[in-house]
Design an enzyme around this catalytic site. Structure first.
Site, short mmCIF file in Angstrom:
data_model
loop_
_atom_site.label_atom_id
_atom_site.label_comp_id
_atom_site.label_asym_id
_atom_site.label_seq_id
_atom_site.Cartn_x
_atom_site.Cartn_y
_atom_site.Cartn_z
N SER A 1 7.33 0.56 -3.68
CA SER A 1 6.28 1.22 -2.90
C SER A 1 6.20 2.68 -3.29
O SER A 1 7.19 3.26 -3.74
CB SER A 1 6.58 1.09 -1.40
OG SER A 1 5.55 1.69 -0.64
N GLU B 1 1.87 -2.47 6.63
CA GLU B 1 0.91 -1.46 6.16
C GLU B 1 -0.52 -1.83 6.54
O GLU B 1 -1.29 -0.97 6.99
CB GLU B 1 1.07 -1.35 4.64
CG GLU B 1 0.19 -0.37 3.93
CD GLU B 1 0.33 -0.56 2.41
OE1 GLU B 1 1.45 -0.44 1.88
OE2 GLU B 1 -0.68 -0.86 1.76
N TYR B 2 -0.88 -3.09 6.36
CA TYR B 2 -2.22 -3.54 6.75
C TYR B 2 -2.46 -3.26 8.24
O TYR B 2 -3.52 -2.77 8.63
CB TYR B 2 -2.38 -5.04 6.51
CG TYR B 2 -2.71 -5.47 5.12
CD1 TYR B 2 -1.95 -5.05 4.03
CD2 TYR B 2 -3.76 -6.33 4.86
CE1 TYR B 2 -2.24 -5.47 2.75
CE2 TYR B 2 -4.07 -6.76 3.58
CZ TYR B 2 -3.30 -6.32 2.52
OH TYR B 2 -3.59 -6.75 1.25
N GLY C 1 4.58 -2.80 -19.28
CA GLY C 1 3.46 -2.58 -18.36
C GLY C 1 3.39 -1.11 -18.00
O GLY C 1 4.16 -0.63 -17.18
N HIS D 1 6.66 -5.18 4.15
CA HIS D 1 6.22 -3.78 4.14
C HIS D 1 4.70 -3.71 4.03
O HIS D 1 4.04 -3.01 4.80
CB HIS D 1 6.88 -3.06 2.97
CG HIS D 1 6.27 -1.73 2.63
ND1 HIS D 1 5.10 -1.61 1.91
CD2 HIS D 1 6.65 -0.46 2.93
CE1 HIS D 1 4.79 -0.33 1.78
NE2 HIS D 1 5.72 0.39 2.38
N ASN D 2 4.13 -4.44 3.11
CA ASN D 2 2.68 -4.38 2.93
C ASN D 2 1.94 -5.00 4.10
O ASN D 2 0.87 -4.51 4.49
CB ASN D 2 2.28 -5.08 1.63
CG ASN D 2 2.53 -4.21 0.41
OD1 ASN D 2 3.50 -3.45 0.40
ND2 ASN D 2 1.69 -4.31 -0.59
N ASP E 1 3.07 -1.69 -23.72
CA ASP E 1 1.85 -1.98 -23.00
C ASP E 1 0.90 -2.70 -23.96
O ASP E 1 1.04 -2.59 -25.18
CB ASP E 1 1.21 -0.67 -22.52
CG ASP E 1 0.14 -0.90 -21.46
OD1 ASP E 1 0.50 -1.13 -20.28
OD2 ASP E 1 -1.06 -0.87 -21.82
N MET F 1 0.93 2.24 -12.16
CA MET F 1 2.28 2.34 -11.63
C MET F 1 3.29 2.54 -12.76
O MET F 1 4.09 3.48 -12.74
CB MET F 1 2.62 1.06 -10.86
CG MET F 1 1.95 0.95 -9.50
SD MET F 1 2.51 2.18 -8.27
CE MET F 1 4.11 1.50 -7.82
N GLY F 2 3.25 1.66 -13.75
CA GLY F 2 4.27 1.69 -14.80
C GLY F 2 4.28 2.99 -15.59
O GLY F 2 5.35 3.52 -15.93
N GLY G 1 0.66 0.67 -16.80
CA GLY G 1 -0.57 0.96 -16.07
C GLY G 1 -0.38 2.10 -15.09
O GLY G 1 0.48 2.97 -15.29
N LYS H 1 9.31 -6.27 0.43
CA LYS H 1 8.11 -5.51 0.04
C LYS H 1 6.85 -6.16 0.62
O LYS H 1 5.92 -5.47 1.06
CB LYS H 1 8.01 -5.44 -1.48
CG LYS H 1 6.72 -4.80 -2.01
CD LYS H 1 6.53 -3.38 -1.50
CE LYS H 1 5.53 -2.57 -2.29
NZ LYS H 1 4.29 -3.22 -2.63
#
Lengths: 293, 293, 293, 293
Positions: free
Chosen positions: A112, A171-172, A7, A167-168, A30, A11-12, A9, A164
């Site tokens: 993150s 974050e919201y 992967g 964490h998100n 990929d 991030m990857g 993309g 995580k």
């Protein structure tokens, strides 16, 4: 250290680059062959040589099950699969058990850092057995920020993705709180230079943060955000956070409110508010606005 | 019993009719001479004859101060002014004191019932001195519903409008809760006939209510409310409720959420959600939707 | 018409009584033999004679799976099992498929009405195939209120429990909105007789409802609710409502706020507010209250 | 540069120290003579010599009116009064007009930084005329943090306190969001070392911030905050933020939820939840918990 990374993309791709800068050899795969280092999973495993091999998955949640099924027969006892994507924590124990049949170890790793991770490092929250964490440690070291923070072995399978997820969820809530404050400043006419106020908050205040820094960058480019629609996606982690909180009877009023605000932002029209308008018309004879085509 | 009634709009006009049906003589005054029974305030007072006169005000909040100033020199000691409009409870003590200089008594009266009040009667919440309430009682009797409920002398000056304000705050919360439930039924595909579900709730359930009845009427005419925009005004009382709760440290999460939902429903675009989108773009490289013209 | 009714607790016991008053023969079964009409499931089925038999389950959600397993081998093709308990709508299709192997039909039925159902009738929201609904119709007729409302065939498997779940979610929101209004009236000193205000709202107002009637009954017995602790359980349906809404991206701010208020009411101390206090101490030197033993 | 500083409490005392370190001469006055540099206001003014004098007020909001009345006759045209306390922005224009009669200029200044301000500097948000800001600039320079941020001239009278109010409203939301996330981590058993997770978030994550740093300090001392009660005061600015938002029709769901959570944290028992429990008992026969003495 050499690892496989599936992967490549947004991030990857950056993570491959940071790993290489950090001295880790990466064989990337990929669906786009132009950026891949291997032809397919089998080729990738072959390129990794003897085990214990480390394969890092950086794919969308819906692709994880099939990918793990593809990998399982290619792997050997002692190999380690790390799911670094935004997978749901409840899937991790299942994946771990599935791979354990073949003697393969599994780690879940919440990541993150977004597009800034390449330069600043990625914060990593890992779940799974300590022996596997130890073997993969050079990979984590290369990915994480340079200082003393940014990595935690949070617990057994699922603990990394759970951390995580929370964490998100936080974050919201943070984003919504800042956004409400900004809207209030924008709406009240008393403050003449709103971007300068936010800029001033970046040092000395209780609310200084990286998100605040990002807000000021956004306002540098577009002082009233005239060019951006008030439309916000959610990636699933906020939903999981609220659902997990509900299941555990933990009150999360701000995180839920933040999630609902995103839902509303994506509605062409609000069914609920249609009904509120309809009720007002029924009891009070209040005019309703006709629906737009 | 004879009274003066100033303001013959949607509410006042119907109230004149119900009063007359109930045997109360009404001299009505409106800025529209075609529906007025008096030429002006002086004429109205003259037509009421000897005191104690009762004058009922049914005008918008912003018109009350001036109207009371106009009336004061025309009134005699012992006369009674009743503010039946959606006035703020914090104004009542001031109006009472202003009129007390001239020996005139003041009552505040929150009125609920909307367009249905003509037939069903109006619920009345009254604040002010008991002697004035007693004199005006035939008026209240004619306006209120026929049964044992629908009238309360809630306390001294301001108590009537305060009770009405809380009534409206609760109303916001109830409407929003029903509307959320309806949206959930509409969105989930599992329920095939949503109006029939709401209809079924009208008897036997815990949530049966007059508002529920109204919802079913609205859905009779437009099963998915396709013709109505999700846009809801607020009349001020919801805002006062939240502000009063904040001042008294009373948590009102559902009433506040209901009010905020109305605010959002009236925004062309949400500044806060622009900022949330901007932050997501900054840290995650997430695409933003460009603003529509 | 004769049916089997398994579970004779607070709800089931009253339902047996209402069914008998309505001319339906009921063979009841409970873990308490003193109130049972049958020795066990096999005896109950035997007493029902030839099919299609109708067996109504009124047991806690955690007991449903095992009970259906027990019943399956005892039933014959064409028989109908109705789950009238507070089961989760997502279970219904599974139960239906499991019984369909044996040719047994399944209906899910959400039941509202509480302790008042015996006299007033129970509101019924039914999911499942129309042919089974038709056969069971005399049972529904006996249970439902006498008027035209109180029954709906909401859709296929799960639609009944889904509609009941949303009903309960709305119920949470309504209760919380009323409770907030009452707290505001109690806290503000301006209203002298709060129970009288609520009593007055029972006719003519926009917010009149059965829940409001119940509030006034409670205040009749205890005008300030001094004898009741502010502690509220939740039965699961509120949680499912919020989770379903989150999964469908439906904003439910008041229902969620109501649920969270219940969660908070059951906490000895709030971890979140410990952290808020700790942060205030850290940045502001604000004193914190030491934890009570 | 020499200024007068009235109010030498937790904030004022540290500010005097930071000003002196920064080369500003400070004549301090406090109701505690042991720490005062002047006997009273007249003495303080005398010690400041010729104008334009700068007098900084750092007193509780309820003391500001009287203090300004005391100062007015002692001041000369051109002098500058700065209100650096947590005063409400709506008071500032009034104070400015009152002092303008005597030719005295007024600035409002929101100050953030808490007990850390002495070392890190104080963030300053200033409202009022530019000429007065310019004269007082050396004072602001000495107080503010060293970098490029931490100071803004936000607009005319009231803009400084308004900006500070919004800062604090945002602060409420941020604190609550973090606190909810922490409670969720604490409650779920999957994460084994919650403080380590928060520590890890301090670098590389989207939610890194100064408040997060403070949370980890608090957990260093008390990993589960066992010694702290979940009880949080509010200083008024959160309330003003919600009220201002309501007045401006700005939706602030997370800030309001944060404020309400503090209100709840201070209640011995929740009236609203008493009523919810009472309703559940009324319709469902659900047991209520008797009130504790």
């Amino acid at each position: 250290m050499r690892i496989g990374l599936i992967g490549l993309g947004k991030m990857g791709g950056n993570m491959r680059e940071r790993l290489r800068r950090g001295g880790v050899e990466v064989v990337g795969l990929d669906h786009n062959p132009a950026i891949s280092d291997a032809a397919d999973e089998a080729d990738l495993i072959a390129q990794l040589g003897d085990g214990p091999r480390v394969i890092w998955l950086m794919v969308p949640i819906h692709a994880v099950d099939a990918l793990i099924e593809t990998l399982k027969p290619l792997l050997s006892p002692g190999d380690i699969v790390i799911d670094g994507g935004n997978s749901k924590w409840t899937h991790d124990a299942r994946h771990a058990a599935y791979l354990a049949d073949a003697g393969v170890r599994f780690l879940d790793c919440g990541v993150s850092g977004g597009v800034w991770g390449l330069e600043n490092g990625y914060a990593l929250m890992v779940g799974g057995p300590a022996d596997a964490v130890e073997i993969a440690m050079p990979v984590f070291e290369a990915l994480k920020p340079e200082g003393e923070f940014g990595f935690v072995h949070a617990g057994d399978h699922g603990a990394g993705h759970f951390a995580k997820m929370v964490h998100n969820g936080v974050e919201y809530g943070l984003m919504q709180a800042y956004a409400e404050g900004w809207e209030l400043l924008e709406t009240a006419e008393i403050v003449k230079n709103v971007p300068a106020v936010l800029e001033s908050w970046r040092e000395g205040t209780v609310i200084r943060s990286w998100l605040l820094d990002l807000m000021t960058h956004a306002l540098d480019a577009d002082p009233h955000l005239d060019g951006i629609e008030g439309y916000a996606e959610d990636s699933g982690e906020g939903r999981w956070t609220v659902n997990a909180a509900v299941d555990l009877a933990v009150p999360v009023p701000t995180i839920a409110a933040s999630l609902f605000a995103r839902f509303v932002s994506r509605q062409e029209d609000s069914p609920a508010m249609k009904m509120v308008a309809a009720m007002r018309q029924q009891f009070g004879g209040h005019a309703v606005a006709p629906a737009k085509d």
